[in-house]
Write an enzyme that holds these catalytic residues in place. Structure first.
Site, PDB file in Angstrom:
ATOM      1  N   GLY A   1      49.520  36.741  34.802  1.00  0.00           N
ATOM      2  CA  GLY A   1      49.912  35.831  33.732  1.00  0.00           C
ATOM      3  C   GLY A   1      49.800  36.448  32.343  1.00  0.00           C
TER       4      GLY A   1
ATOM      5  N   LYS B   1      46.674  27.520  32.365  1.00  0.00           N
ATOM      6  CA  LYS B   1      47.921  27.693  31.618  1.00  0.00           C
ATOM      7  C   LYS B   1      49.166  27.342  32.447  1.00  0.00           C
ATOM      8  CE  LYS B   1      46.163  31.207  28.446  1.00  0.00           C
ATOM      9  NZ  LYS B   1      46.362  32.538  27.862  1.00  0.00           N
TER      10      LYS B   1
ATOM     11  N   ASN C   1      51.868  48.261  37.609  1.00  0.00           N
ATOM     12  CA  ASN C   1      50.796  47.460  38.189  1.00  0.00           C
ATOM     13  C   ASN C   1      50.235  48.127  39.439  1.00  0.00           C
ATOM     14  OD1 ASN C   1      49.260  44.978  38.162  1.00  0.00           O
ATOM     15  ND2 ASN C   1      50.404  44.365  39.987  1.00  0.00           N
ATOM     16  N   ARG C   2      48.933  47.857  39.696  1.00  0.00           N
ATOM     17  CA  ARG C   2      48.296  48.388  40.907  1.00  0.00           C
ATOM     18  C   ARG C   2      49.122  48.022  42.138  1.00  0.00           C
ATOM     19  NH1 ARG C   2      42.386  46.084  42.027  1.00  0.00           N
ATOM     20  NH2 ARG C   2      43.614  44.161  42.090  1.00  0.00           N
TER      21      ARG C   2
ATOM     22  N   TYR D   1      38.463  41.497  24.822  1.00  0.00           N
ATOM     23  CA  TYR D   1      37.708  41.790  23.602  1.00  0.00           C
ATOM     24  C   TYR D   1      36.229  41.584  23.888  1.00  0.00           C
ATOM     25  CZ  TYR D   1      38.018  36.727  23.291  1.00  0.00           C
ATOM     26  OH  TYR D   1      37.950  35.402  23.593  1.00  0.00           O
TER      27      TYR D   1
ATOM     28  N   THR E   1      43.310  27.541  28.168  1.00  0.00           N
ATOM     29  CA  THR E   1      42.982  28.892  28.589  1.00  0.00           C
ATOM     30  C   THR E   1      42.707  28.911  30.093  1.00  0.00           C
ATOM     31  OG1 THR E   1      41.648  30.831  28.057  1.00  0.00           O
ATOM     32  CG2 THR E   1      40.538  28.711  27.883  1.00  0.00           C
TER      33      THR E   1
HETATM   34  P1  ATR Z   1      45.893  37.233  34.498  1.00  0.00           P
HETATM   35  O1  ATR Z   1      46.473  35.862  34.524  1.00  0.00           O
HETATM   36  O2  ATR Z   1      44.700  37.386  33.595  1.00  0.00           O
HETATM   37  O3  ATR Z   1      46.902  38.291  34.248  1.00  0.00           O
HETATM   38  P2  ATR Z   1      45.916  37.700  37.352  1.00  0.00           P
HETATM   39  O4  ATR Z   1      47.163  36.932  37.536  1.00  0.00           O
HETATM   40  O5  ATR Z   1      44.817  37.534  38.363  1.00  0.00           O
HETATM   41  O6  ATR Z   1      45.226  37.431  35.950  1.00  0.00           O
HETATM   42  O7  ATR Z   1      46.305  39.257  37.261  1.00  0.00           O
HETATM   43  C1  ATR Z   1      45.344  40.224  37.178  1.00  0.00           C
HETATM   44  C2  ATR Z   1      46.038  41.560  36.924  1.00  0.00           C
HETATM   45  O8  ATR Z   1      45.053  42.572  36.782  1.00  0.00           O
HETATM   46  C3  ATR Z   1      46.938  42.007  38.059  1.00  0.00           C
HETATM   47  O9  ATR Z   1      47.998  42.754  37.507  1.00  0.00           O
HETATM   48  C4  ATR Z   1      45.995  42.878  38.877  1.00  0.00           C
HETATM   49  O10 ATR Z   1      46.650  43.839  39.686  1.00  0.00           O
HETATM   50  P3  ATR Z   1      47.153  43.436  41.172  1.00  0.00           P
HETATM   51  O11 ATR Z   1      48.420  42.683  41.001  1.00  0.00           O
HETATM   52  O12 ATR Z   1      47.333  44.739  41.860  1.00  0.00           O
HETATM   53  O13 ATR Z   1      46.048  42.615  41.771  1.00  0.00           O
HETATM   54  C5  ATR Z   1      45.246  43.554  37.772  1.00  0.00           C
HETATM   55  N1  ATR Z   1      43.944  44.095  38.187  1.00  0.00           N
HETATM   56  C6  ATR Z   1      42.827  43.398  38.411  1.00  0.00           C
HETATM   57  N2  ATR Z   1      41.808  44.237  38.740  1.00  0.00           N
HETATM   58  C7  ATR Z   1      42.320  45.497  38.712  1.00  0.00           C
HETATM   59  C8  ATR Z   1      41.781  46.811  38.933  1.00  0.00           C
HETATM   60  N3  ATR Z   1      40.497  46.992  39.264  1.00  0.00           N
HETATM   61  N4  ATR Z   1      42.611  47.873  38.802  1.00  0.00           N
HETATM   62  C9  ATR Z   1      43.901  47.697  38.473  1.00  0.00           C
HETATM   63  N5  ATR Z   1      44.468  46.483  38.237  1.00  0.00           N
HETATM   64  C10 ATR Z   1      43.688  45.409  38.350  1.00  0.00           C
END
Ligand code: ATR
Length: 263
Positions: A130, A66, A151-152, A213, A62
């Site tokens: 991821g 990964k 995505n943001r 969750y 986890t």
């Molecule tokens: P994971 O492996 O859990 O997916 P990650 O690679 O850090 O973690 O990705 C986090 C995701 O959550 C990304 O899509 C991120 O958006 P950005 O690419 O714009 O950073 C999104 N994310 C995290 N915080 C956010 C927020 N407050 N509002 C919208 N999207 C958010």
């Protein structure tokens, strides 16, 4: 000696995986142990080698390991390749098999537990990290009418979507689109942050799926206010574990009683 398994992560103390696998093992009378191991950020390869040296049979992986597990595996399944991430390692002689059961867990939770068949549905996947990447191929295998990644950071969604030859963009690209299933694979809920989604994003009779969750996130509240059926990701957690258990033991545990126990 029971066959040994573990989950490797950092942090790990919150992990439900040891409990889930213990329940599976009891239910199917498998002679196995399953531990949780806190691995230092730069210690994954060494921890895995040590565990293999003790005769261990497999590991769940986890956050944040990964991608490293993906690189260390010597044989990968197509779904692990598509995810560029591995959550299930199986040790057999010199071979390290790497698989990813997250997407299968999500699809199984949708179909078996929630009665939602993704076939011919319009699906919106929020996030481009991821967690999002891991579920794309298994979702596409269900032949939805549409799978859109939002995505943001729009460029990340566009890049990920292009890799799978599907549509993607920023949240503003959702204007006018309606979806039957909206999956939140962003980390926004961890920061208790809401997503700037148009309310019409949620079609009538839609299902909103939060991959996190153990908490009610702003996304869940948003979807509920739009009239959506809402679920968190506990079912996905149990189902991905069941898929790993199946890979390791060749036995499919019943997930419903385990999910009920955890709830
Ligand atoms: P994971 O492996 O859990 O997916 P990650 O690679 O850090 O973690 O990705 C986090 C995701 O959550 C990304 O899509 C991120 O958006 P950005 O690419 O714009 O950073 C999104 N994310 C995290 N915080 C956010 C927020 N407050 N509002 C919208 N999207 C958010």
């Amino acid at each position: 000696m029971p066959d040994r398994y573990a989950v490797f992560g950092n942090p790990i103390s919150h992990s439900q995986s040891p409990r889930i696998h213990a329940l599976f093992a009891a239910q199917t009378a498998q002679d196995m142990s399953y531990a949780a191991l806190l691995v230092p950020p730069d210690g994954f390869a060494a921890a895995m080698a040590n565990f293999v040296a003790t005769g261990a049979r497999g590991v769940n992986v986890t956050v944040p390991f990964k991608e490293e597990a993906f690189r260390l595996a010597t044989q990968l399944t197509p779904r692990a390749q598509a995810a560029s991430a591995v959550n299930t390692l199986t040790f057999s002689g010199d071979v390290i098999y790497g698989d990813n059961t997250d997407g299968a867990g999500l699809v199984r939770d949708l179909k078996a537990n929630l009665g939602f068949d993704p076939a011919r549905k319009r699906i919106l996947l929020l996030g481009a990290g991821g967690a999002a990447r891991g579920v794309i191929l298994p979702l596409l295998d269900e032949q939805p009418a549409r799978l859109f990644i939002a995505n943001r950071t729009a460029a990340k969604a566009a890049q990920l979507a292009a890799a799978f030859q599907i549509e993607g963009g920023g949240f503003d690209a959702l204007a006018g689109g309606q979806f039957d299933l909206v999956i939140n694979a962003t980390a926004a809920g961890l920061a208790n942050a809401a997503l700037s989604l148009p309310t019409f994003t949620f079609a009538p009779n839609c299902l909103a799926y939060e991959m996190l969750y153990g908490r009610e996130t702003p996304f869940m509240a948003q979807a509920q206010a739009s009239g959506c059926r809402v679920t968190d990701g506990l079912g996905m957690l149990v189902e991905q574990a069941a898929e790993s258990f199946w890979i390791w033991r060749g036995v499919r545990p019943q997930t419903r009683p385990v999910l009920a126990t955890l709830r």
